[in-house]
Design an enzyme around this catalytic site. Structure first.
Site, mmCIF file in Angstrom:
data_model
loop_
_atom_site.group_PDB
_atom_site.id
_atom_site.type_symbol
_atom_site.label_atom_id
_atom_site.label_comp_id
_atom_site.label_asym_id
_atom_site.label_seq_id
_atom_site.Cartn_x
_atom_site.Cartn_y
_atom_site.Cartn_z
ATOM 1 N N ARG A 86 12.069 23.194 18.665
ATOM 2 C CA ARG A 86 12.009 24.544 19.194
ATOM 3 C C ARG A 86 13.614 25.021 19.989
ATOM 4 O O ARG A 86 14.102 23.464 19.910
ATOM 5 C CB ARG A 86 11.308 24.295 20.759
ATOM 6 C CG ARG A 86 10.220 24.226 20.940
ATOM 7 C CD ARG A 86 9.049 23.629 21.908
ATOM 8 N NE ARG A 86 9.020 22.552 22.308
ATOM 9 C CZ ARG A 86 9.889 21.858 23.367
ATOM 10 N NH1 ARG A 86 11.187 22.578 24.179
ATOM 11 N NH2 ARG A 86 10.243 20.421 23.883
ATOM 12 N N LYS A 225 3.243 27.583 22.915
ATOM 13 C CA LYS A 225 4.589 27.430 23.959
ATOM 14 C C LYS A 225 4.631 28.626 25.259
ATOM 15 O O LYS A 225 4.349 28.063 26.514
ATOM 16 C CB LYS A 225 5.866 25.718 23.783
ATOM 17 C CG LYS A 225 5.544 25.255 23.209
ATOM 18 C CD LYS A 225 4.872 23.873 23.872
ATOM 19 C CE LYS A 225 4.589 22.386 23.346
ATOM 20 N NZ LYS A 225 4.026 21.628 23.937
ATOM 21 N N HIS A 245 0.746 21.514 31.066
ATOM 22 C CA HIS A 245 0.850 21.237 29.375
ATOM 23 C C HIS A 245 0.871 19.791 29.423
ATOM 24 O O HIS A 245 1.452 18.565 30.005
ATOM 25 C CB HIS A 245 3.264 21.082 29.785
ATOM 26 C CG HIS A 245 3.461 20.160 28.656
ATOM 27 N ND1 HIS A 245 4.893 19.366 28.092
ATOM 28 C CD2 HIS A 245 3.417 20.013 27.351
ATOM 29 C CE1 HIS A 245 4.757 18.958 27.157
ATOM 30 N NE2 HIS A 245 4.166 19.042 26.693
ATOM 31 N N CYS A 269 6.274 11.859 23.929
ATOM 32 C CA CYS A 269 6.130 10.212 24.869
ATOM 33 C C CYS A 269 4.791 9.258 24.910
ATOM 34 O O CYS A 269 3.845 9.076 26.052
ATOM 35 C CB CYS A 269 6.438 10.553 26.114
ATOM 36 S SG CYS A 269 8.318 10.664 27.105
#
Length: 601
Positions: A86, A225, A245, A269
């Site tokens: 991105r 997104k 998100h 993560c």
């Protein structure tokens, strides 16, 4: 591998499924006059269409077919090496004023931006096919579901959208014939994949997205997104719901009691790992199911938050995915998967760093070059991806298609922090929870371009995805809280704390179930917690650590609150809020003061 696709000429009965909605037809005609494609392909989402497009994509070298025995019905795509993540620096919110876009977004004046983009799109599809992709985000019968149409000249985008959304006839039906109905207009063109001409522009007031100059998923699958979060968050605020998100998972106890949890972590993560968690043996009889691994749309019903996953597939980071780290993801991507920028083995299989077993003696790397274990370069790009249908997931939640959504008992915020943040703690109330979300931070990874390993504030993991002013976004969270009579409890987790010598203190993966169990207990009213300045912490014996080989010293360290580190943390919270230039609601500034005061007691 080719990124610029020549025109295709489909056999009769394929590519001519025009919708009846005049607004859609007029818009497509407008783009056609501007971009000058060779022909128009109207997608219908059928199997026959898919087979034809796959054959065509292989003929054009856009896809490589993988070994049918090893990874059935799966393909590899290589994007341009300048186009692998991105691009936040080229992502714009084109609201009427800079204030509406707010301090965390790149703003661009709508009128000027349209003119610039029209200049770039002029004749951009000459000699190419313009594909029209109708899709919905959300279960077919959900009141939250949104319709989108994406125009693209990339066959890779069409095939990815088929996996990631509910694509074709279902969207045309949902939209109906009313030319005034709400739907998202998305225009994408590869142009010539030149970073100097790469722009991802959102026009929230017009429900429009225009993306040019990239072929990478996060920039060009405009459903993801772009619509689900940037445009979605703007619509959500206007319409009184939430676009977040967040993964959504279900947890069921051996007695059959079920809770749903939503969790916001920045990219890389462990969102997908957590969404597909397999409880350790000690938790026999417990079941974790996946509703979604990336995006939650939530509405209020009967004073509670109910969530749907608007997506139809997973677009996950591949490196580090293995049977050890995420068996359910491995099973999900073992067939019917579109891989991007991984390595290709000599027997037609895929490989990446962190996959089970020894590396291949020879492979073709993500750039198409020879690779051996002695090569200095990585075989797979650190942000290489899989796109796979959610129906491949062996632990898909049975209520994933439920239109009204699933009731959320807890919201979890978390990031990658090697110090300061304890393993888990709970906010005192909704406002304190919003403060935790607003100040959350993570050490950066390869999912976005830029330096790796710096602590970056990422409110609610929405920093790159909030489609309007972040201060108004915080206000929206606070306003939602006032409307909830039975709000989810809010928690913060950190699986990534390190001890001396830089080793992780917590085993993570399936053992995160132990933390999840405490979260569920608290949601059911358990009083197993200790009050601390930052919130409610589990005591040493409140976490079920049975059969876990972990030193008590490690557990102490994982739950420790270092006052000196927290002084720095609080100063950083204040700096971050100050850097936003006065948009942060007074309520959150006060929360910061109260937190500092609790440390001073």
């Amino acid at each position: 591998m080719k990124n610029i696709a020549p025109a295709i000429s489909p056999p009769s009965g394929i590519g001519n499924n025009k919708p009846a909605n005049q607004a859609v037809l007029d818009w497509v005609h407008e783009v056609e006059l501007l971009a000058k494609p060779e022909n128009i392909f109207w997608c219908d989402g059928s199997e026959r269409e898919c087979d034809y497009l796959l054959q065509e994509a292989m003929r054009q070298n856009v896809l490589i077919k993988l070994n049918e025995k090893k990874v059935p019905r799966s393909y590899l795509h290589r994007s341009n090496p300048n186009d692998v993540a991105r691009v936040e620096q080229f992502t714009f919110i084109c609201a009427p004023t800079k204030e509406e876009a707010g301090p965390t977004n790149n703003w661009s004046e709508p009128g000027e931006t349209y003119v610039k983009l029209q200049g770039l799109l002029k004749g951009a599809m000459r000699g190419r096919t313009l594909f029209v992709v109708p899709y919905i985000m959300g279960p077919p019968d959900s009141p939250l579901t949104k319709v989108g149409f994406e125009i693209t000249d990339s066959i890779y985008v069409v095939l990815s959208m088929r996996i990631m959304t509910r694509m074709g006839e279902v969207a045309v039906k949902r939209l109906g014939n009313d030319p005034a109905a709400e739907w998202n207009r998305g225009v994408h063109s590869l142009l010539d994949i030149d970073p100097a001409r790469r722009f991802i522009c959102h026009f929230p007031q017009d429900n429009t997205i225009i993306s040019v100059g990239s072929g990478y998923g996060g920039n060009v699958l405009l459903s993801k997104k772009c619509l689900a979060l940037r445009i979605g968050s703007y619509l959500a605020r206007k319409q009184g719901w939430m676009a977040e998100h967040m993964l959504i998972l279900g947890v069921e106890s051996p007695e059959g009691k079920k809770h749903y949890v939503a969790a916001a972590f920045p990219s890389a993560c462990g969102k997908t790992n957590f969404a597909m968690l397999i409880p350790p043996k000690h938790f026999a009889g417990w079941k974790v199911t996946t509703v979604g691994d990336d995006i939650a749309w939530m509405q209020i019903r009967n004073g509670r938050l109910y969530a749907v996953n608007p997506e139809n597939g997973y677009f996950g980071v591949v490196p580090g995915t293995s049977y050890k780290s995420n068996p359910n993801a491995m099973k999900s991507i073992s067939h019917d998967t579109l891989y991007t920028n991984v390595a290709l083995t000599d027997d037609g299989d895929v490989w990446w760093e962190g996959k089970d077993g020894p590396p291949p003696k020879h492979a073709i790397d993500w750039k198409g070059n020879d690779w051996t274990p002695d090569s200095k370069e990585k075989a797979a790009h650190p942000n290489s991806r899989f796109a796979t249908p959610m129906r491949n997931n062996p632990v898909l939640d049975p209520d994933v298609e439920k239109g009204e959504g699933v009731p959320i008992s807890a919201i979890i915020f978390g990031g990658r922090r090697s110090n300061t943040m304890p393993l888990v703690f709970q906010s005192f109330d909704w406002e304190h929870g919003v403060y935790l979300g607003a100040t959350m931070a993570s050490e950066t990874t390869a999912a976005a371009t830029g330096a790796v390993g710096q602590v970056r504030r990422d409110p609610m993991a929405m920093l790159p995805f909030c489609g309007y002013n972040i201060g108004d976004y915080f206000r929206h969270w606070l306003a939602i809280g006032k409307r909830l009579t039975n709000p989810p409890l809010i928690f913060n987790v950190n699986w990534f704390r390190k001890g001396e010598g830089g080793k992780f203190l917590w085993p993570g993966f399936g053992d995160n179930m132990r933390v999840l169990k405490w979260i569920i207990d608290r949601s059911e009213g358990s009083d197993a917690a200790l009050k601390s300045p930052i919130g409610w912490l589990p005591g040493l014996h409140d976490l079920d650590l049975a059969e876990l080989e972990i030193d008590h010293k490690c557990v102490d360290e994982l739950l420790e609150i270092d006052h000196e580190e927290w002084k720095k943390e609080l100063a950083e919270h204040k700096n971050f809020f100050d850097s936003l230039g006065g948009v942060v609601p007074e309520v959150l500034m006060k929360q910061g003061e109260q937190l500092a005061a609790r440390f001073a007691e």
